[in-house]
Write a protein that holds these residues in place. Sequence first.
Motif, mmCIF file in Angstrom:
data_model
loop_
_atom_site.group_PDB
_atom_site.id
_atom_site.type_symbol
_atom_site.label_atom_id
_atom_site.label_comp_id
_atom_site.label_asym_id
_atom_site.label_seq_id
_atom_site.Cartn_x
_atom_site.Cartn_y
_atom_site.Cartn_z
ATOM 1 N N PRO A 1 1.458 39.220 -7.257
ATOM 2 C CA PRO A 1 2.269 38.600 -8.314
ATOM 3 C C PRO A 1 2.096 37.082 -8.352
ATOM 4 C CG PRO A 1 3.647 39.285 -6.479
ATOM 5 C CD PRO A 1 2.276 39.791 -6.187
ATOM 6 N N ALA A 2 2.559 36.485 -9.424
ATOM 7 C CA ALA A 2 2.449 35.042 -9.612
ATOM 8 C C ALA A 2 3.218 34.295 -8.523
ATOM 9 C CB ALA A 2 2.983 34.664 -10.989
ATOM 10 N N PRO A 3 2.754 33.103 -8.149
ATOM 11 C CA PRO A 3 3.401 32.348 -7.062
ATOM 12 C C PRO A 3 4.893 32.114 -7.273
ATOM 13 C CG PRO A 3 1.263 31.402 -7.552
ATOM 14 C CD PRO A 3 1.502 32.453 -8.590
ATOM 15 N N GLU A 4 5.330 31.967 -8.515
ATOM 16 C CA GLU A 4 6.760 31.710 -8.735
ATOM 17 C C GLU A 4 7.638 32.885 -8.316
ATOM 18 O OE1 GLU A 4 4.839 32.463 -12.882
ATOM 19 O OE2 GLU A 4 4.360 31.354 -11.027
ATOM 20 N N THR A 5 7.064 34.081 -8.227
ATOM 21 C CA THR A 5 7.835 35.251 -7.800
ATOM 22 C C THR A 5 8.335 35.081 -6.365
ATOM 23 O OG1 THR A 5 6.249 36.535 -9.116
ATOM 24 C CG2 THR A 5 7.824 37.784 -7.800
#
Length: 398
Positions: free
Chosen positions: A229-233
């Motif tokens: 998943p994207a780093p912000e997750t």
Amino acid sequence: MTERFTGSFTQQEPIPEEGIEAALRVMQSGRLHRYNTAPGETAETVLLEQEFAAAVGAKYCLAVASGGYAIGTALRACGVKPGDKVLTNAFTLAPVPGAIAGVGAVPVYVGVTEGLVIDLDDLAGKLDQARVLLLSHMRGHLCDMEALMALCDAADVTVIEDCAHTMGAKWNGRPSGTFGRFGCFSTQTYKHINSGEGGLLIGDDPEDMARATMLSGSYMLYGSHAAGPAPETFATLRYETPNISGRMDNLRAAILRPQLRDLDTQAKRWNARYDVIEKGLRDVPGLTLVERPAAEAFVASSFQFLLLDWSAPAVAEVQSRCAARGVELKWFGGAEPVGFTSRYDSWRYAPSAEMPASDRVLAGIMDLRLPLTFSRDDCAQIARIIRAEVGAVWQAAA
């Protein structure tokens, strides 16, 4: 003259040359750890994750140290805590209840049918006992996945799929491992792709996979997970999730990638061998074949048949007579665990109520590996030996 099989039931094919060359490149670089990469380099582990996710149609994939570790990570990521009950198959291998016990939870066993799949009627009666089902597609047998998911969804029970024996298999065209919240795969030597040990975890929920990635030991290097998943997750999860290191390394990933690309071809080869055994064992008195549903596209790296309602001494005699002729049958109904085989009443850390209907099935399950080192002629010979020895014991008992 009585024929005897001389092949090895544990001898696998060699790693493909492409995999050996890739492994040599990894070893020559010295960068075996998945997070140890040169500038501009993509780790073999990352490439494997991307390729496996694409192969099964999953959003995310995480490569880990073993199939059992994948299961334990999935259980933790689903919030299973010590003391929780987790439903699972009575017919499975010890690492499945072991993974449940490993997180401090308690297995609750669900029965097995003569089709060697989970008993959906028994499951329906036990869904109120737990909030998670760890579903084992044991020995590559898929149950009616639409019916199972309807039952579990209606009861708000999360499904984790143990796909150690169903890599490449499908139910009604949908890959195994993509029905539940997580799919857990093994790359141990006797599975469909071979790295000695290893595992792959797939899922579609970004928070689930972020949690799993942190659990696997990513530290703060999750940004390199191109199939994650994207780093912000990870913004909050990275502070809340323990590191329980169990990463796959680049050496194993390098070995696996060419095998994954060849999986469809290998599946056809396994199934061709299965078909020869099945044809050779048709209409043997006392022997029950497992009929595969039309909706199930399986990958047959092993073969099972049933000696239903035989006495334990008679089953043991078949096993012994076949062994004397070079055919290694594993018996899941034996009173004591042997090698890889055991049954639910062997796992005394998780005692169960009696399950007479399942006991009857388990008492008759005979199993043999089908490595691709066997030719079709080998399989025909194996079937002839089993046919003769089952027939001899059946006739003597009659």
